[in-house]
Motif scaffolding. Structure first.
Motif, PDB file in Angstrom:
ATOM      1  N   UNK A   1      20.477  26.717  26.535  1.00 53.41           N
ATOM      2  CA  UNK A   1      20.413  26.699  25.072  1.00 53.41           C
ATOM      3  C   UNK A   1      19.209  27.485  24.554  1.00 53.41           C
ATOM      4  N   UNK A   2      18.107  27.452  25.282  1.00 56.01           N
ATOM      5  CA  UNK A   2      16.886  28.120  24.816  1.00 56.01           C
ATOM      6  C   UNK A   2      16.869  29.606  25.134  1.00 56.01           C
ATOM      7  N   UNK A   3      17.323  29.981  26.313  1.00 60.04           N
ATOM      8  CA  UNK A   3      17.237  31.377  26.760  1.00 60.04           C
ATOM      9  C   UNK A   3      17.996  32.307  25.834  1.00 60.04           C
ATOM     10  N   UNK A   4      17.366  33.442  25.531  1.00 55.10           N
ATOM     11  CA  UNK A   4      18.069  34.446  24.755  1.00 55.10           C
ATOM     12  C   UNK A   4      17.176  35.217  23.812  1.00 55.10           C
ATOM     13  N   UNK A   5      17.853  35.941  22.922  1.00 53.97           N
ATOM     14  CA  UNK A   5      17.185  36.776  21.926  1.00 53.97           C
ATOM     15  C   UNK A   5      17.575  36.261  20.552  1.00 53.97           C
ATOM     16  N   UNK A   6      16.577  36.097  19.692  1.00 51.75           N
ATOM     17  CA  UNK A   6      16.762  35.580  18.340  1.00 51.75           C
ATOM     18  C   UNK A   6      16.253  36.623  17.352  1.00 51.75           C
ATOM     19  N   UNK A   7      16.980  36.836  16.239  1.00 54.98           N
ATOM     20  CA  UNK A   7      16.591  37.870  15.272  1.00 54.98           C
ATOM     21  C   UNK A   7      16.538  37.328  13.854  1.00 54.98           C
ATOM     22  N   UNK A   8      15.517  37.787  13.129  1.00 53.10           N
ATOM     23  CA  UNK A   8      15.351  37.510  11.700  1.00 53.10           C
ATOM     24  C   UNK A   8      14.966  38.841  11.068  1.00 53.10           C
ATOM     25  N   UNK A   9      15.865  39.404  10.279  1.00 58.50           N
ATOM     26  CA  UNK A   9      15.711  40.778   9.770  1.00 58.50           C
ATOM     27  C   UNK A   9      15.473  41.694  10.959  1.00 58.50           C
TER      28      UNK A   9
ATOM     29  N   UNK B   1      12.712  41.427  12.996  1.00 60.16           N
ATOM     30  CA  UNK B   1      11.825  40.763  13.955  1.00 60.16           C
ATOM     31  C   UNK B   1      12.647  40.006  14.993  1.00 60.16           C
ATOM     32  N   UNK B   2      12.102  39.904  16.205  1.00 61.88           N
ATOM     33  CA  UNK B   2      12.821  39.224  17.293  1.00 61.88           C
ATOM     34  C   UNK B   2      11.903  38.346  18.124  1.00 61.88           C
ATOM     35  N   UNK B   3      12.494  37.286  18.642  1.00 63.58           N
ATOM     36  CA  UNK B   3      11.885  36.463  19.682  1.00 63.58           C
ATOM     37  C   UNK B   3      12.763  36.585  20.912  1.00 63.58           C
ATOM     38  N   UNK B   4      12.133  36.718  22.069  1.00 65.10           N
ATOM     39  CA  UNK B   4      12.819  36.676  23.366  1.00 65.10           C
ATOM     40  C   UNK B   4      12.249  35.469  24.091  1.00 65.10           C
ATOM     41  N   UNK B   5      13.152  34.620  24.577  1.00 67.04           N
ATOM     42  CA  UNK B   5      12.711  33.353  25.171  1.00 67.04           C
ATOM     43  C   UNK B   5      13.410  33.113  26.500  1.00 67.04           C
ATOM     44  N   UNK B   6      12.603  32.662  27.482  1.00 68.05           N
ATOM     45  CA  UNK B   6      13.125  32.329  28.803  1.00 68.05           C
ATOM     46  C   UNK B   6      12.481  31.027  29.263  1.00 68.05           C
ATOM     47  N   UNK B   7      13.314  30.040  29.614  1.00 71.18           N
ATOM     48  CA  UNK B   7      12.812  28.773  30.146  1.00 71.18           C
ATOM     49  C   UNK B   7      12.278  29.007  31.557  1.00 71.18           C
ATOM     50  N   UNK B   8      11.050  28.529  31.795  1.00 73.29           N
ATOM     51  CA  UNK B   8      10.409  28.704  33.097  1.00 73.29           C
ATOM     52  C   UNK B   8      10.430  27.425  33.932  1.00 73.29           C
ATOM     53  N   UNK B   9      10.803  26.302  33.313  1.00 71.70           N
ATOM     54  CA  UNK B   9      10.742  25.014  33.993  1.00 71.70           C
ATOM     55  C   UNK B   9       9.415  24.339  33.701  1.00 71.70           C
ATOM     56  N   UNK B  10       9.311  23.074  34.018  1.00 73.03           N
ATOM     57  CA  UNK B  10       8.091  22.290  33.819  1.00 73.03           C
ATOM     58  C   UNK B  10       7.608  22.355  32.369  1.00 73.03           C
ATOM     59  N   UNK B  11       8.558  22.298  31.410  1.00 74.62           N
ATOM     60  CA  UNK B  11       8.266  22.302  29.966  1.00 74.62           C
ATOM     61  C   UNK B  11       7.552  23.565  29.501  1.00 74.62           C
ATOM     62  N   UNK B  12       7.818  24.688  30.150  1.00 75.09           N
ATOM     63  CA  UNK B  12       7.200  25.951  29.750  1.00 75.09           C
ATOM     64  C   UNK B  12       8.278  26.987  29.435  1.00 75.09           C
TER      65      UNK B  12
ATOM     66  N   UNK C   1       8.243  36.139  23.865  1.00 73.78           N
ATOM     67  CA  UNK C   1       7.820  37.442  23.363  1.00 73.78           C
ATOM     68  C   UNK C   1       8.240  37.540  21.914  1.00 73.78           C
ATOM     69  N   UNK C   2       7.305  37.918  21.046  1.00 72.14           N
ATOM     70  CA  UNK C   2       7.583  38.128  19.631  1.00 72.14           C
ATOM     71  C   UNK C   2       7.335  39.587  19.295  1.00 72.14           C
ATOM     72  N   UNK C   3       8.323  40.216  18.676  1.00 69.30           N
ATOM     73  CA  UNK C   3       8.196  41.571  18.150  1.00 69.30           C
ATOM     74  C   UNK C   3       8.442  41.475  16.652  1.00 69.30           C
ATOM     75  N   UNK C   4       7.370  41.565  15.879  1.00 68.04           N
ATOM     76  CA  UNK C   4       7.477  41.417  14.438  1.00 68.04           C
ATOM     77  C   UNK C   4       7.447  42.758  13.736  1.00 68.04           C
ATOM     78  N   UNK C   5       8.240  42.850  12.679  1.00 69.02           N
ATOM     79  CA  UNK C   5       8.322  44.087  11.897  1.00 69.02           C
ATOM     80  C   UNK C   5       8.269  43.737  10.416  1.00 69.02           C
ATOM     81  N   UNK C   6       7.428  44.463   9.690  1.00 66.55           N
ATOM     82  CA  UNK C   6       7.381  44.354   8.230  1.00 66.55           C
ATOM     83  C   UNK C   6       7.484  45.766   7.676  1.00 66.55           C
ATOM     84  N   UNK C   7       8.482  45.986   6.826  1.00 61.38           N
ATOM     85  CA  UNK C   7       8.670  47.294   6.216  1.00 61.38           C
ATOM     86  C   UNK C   7       8.089  47.273   4.804  1.00 61.38           C
ATOM     87  N   UNK C   8       7.172  48.185   4.531  1.00 62.26           N
ATOM     88  CA  UNK C   8       6.552  48.257   3.210  1.00 62.26           C
ATOM     89  C   UNK C   8       7.507  48.918   2.217  1.00 62.26           C
TER      90      UNK C   8
END
Length: 146
Positions: A35-43, A45-56, A60-67
Motif C-alpha cells: 500500500x505504501x510503495x509507489x510514486x505519488x504526485x501533486x501538480x 511535485x512527487x514523492x517516491x516511497x519504499x517500505x524498508x521494514x522495521x517501521x522505516x 524521496x521528494x521532488x518539489x516544483x514551484x512554477x512562478x
C-alpha cells in the motif's frame, strides 16, 4: 400491597441505564508495504516511497514551484522516515526545523510540512504540503535531482 409492588416495578423500569463508556480512540491503520510503495504526485511535485521494514520508509521528494514568469523553483529531499500505523514522519537530512508528516490514505498521500521552504532546504515557495494521488504502485526508481 398490590399497589406497592406495581409501583415498585414501574419505578425500576424507568431507572435510566448506566451510561455507555466511550470507545477508546482508534489506533492508526496499519499500512502494508504494497500500500505504501509507489510514486505519488501533486501538480508537478512527487514523492517516491519504499517500505524498508522495521517501521522505516525510504522517501524521496521532488518539489516544483512554477512562478508567474514560468521560472521553475525546485526542492529535493531524500532520506528515511519512521512510520507508525498510517502516519510517517520525515525529517530531511541536514535540516533542523523541518518535519514532513505523511498520512497514507487509500490511493492518496496527505502531506503536511512543518517549516518554511528555506528550513527544509527547498527553493523559494516550494512546499511538500498537499494531497498527492498515487500514480504508480510497486518499487519506485530513486533518482538524483536533475
Amino acid at each position: 400491597m398490590l399497589l406497592v409492588v406495581t409501583f415498585g416495578l414501574s419505578t425500576v423500569a424507568q431507572d435510566p441505564q448506566p451510561p455507555i463508556p466511550p470507545k477508546p480512540p482508534a489506533k492508526h491503520q496499519i499500512v502494508t508495504a504494497a500500500q505504501a510503495n509507489g510514486v505519488y504526485r501533486y501538480y508537478k511535485s512527487e514523492f517516491r516511497i519504499l517500505a524498508l521494514g522495521h517501521n522505516k520508509l525510504k522517501v524521496q521528494f521532488d518539489g516544483v514551484y512554477t512562478t508567474r514568469a514560468k521560472s521553475i523553483n525546485m526542492g529535493y529531499a531524500m532520506g528515511e522516515a519512521i512510520i507508525d500505523g498510517n502516519i510517517a514522519t520525515f525529517k530531511p537530512p541536514d535540516t533542523e526545523r523541518c518535519e514532513i508528516t505523511l498520512v497514507f490514505l487509500p490511493g492518496k498521500l496527505k502531506v503536511m510540512q512543518d517549516g518554511s521552504d528555506a528550513d527544509c532546504g527547498f527553493g523559494h515557495n516550494v512546499s511538500a504540503t498537499g494531497t498527492y494521488e498515487k500514480i504508480r504502485s510497486g518499487k519506485p526508481k530513486f533518482e538524483a535531482p536533475g
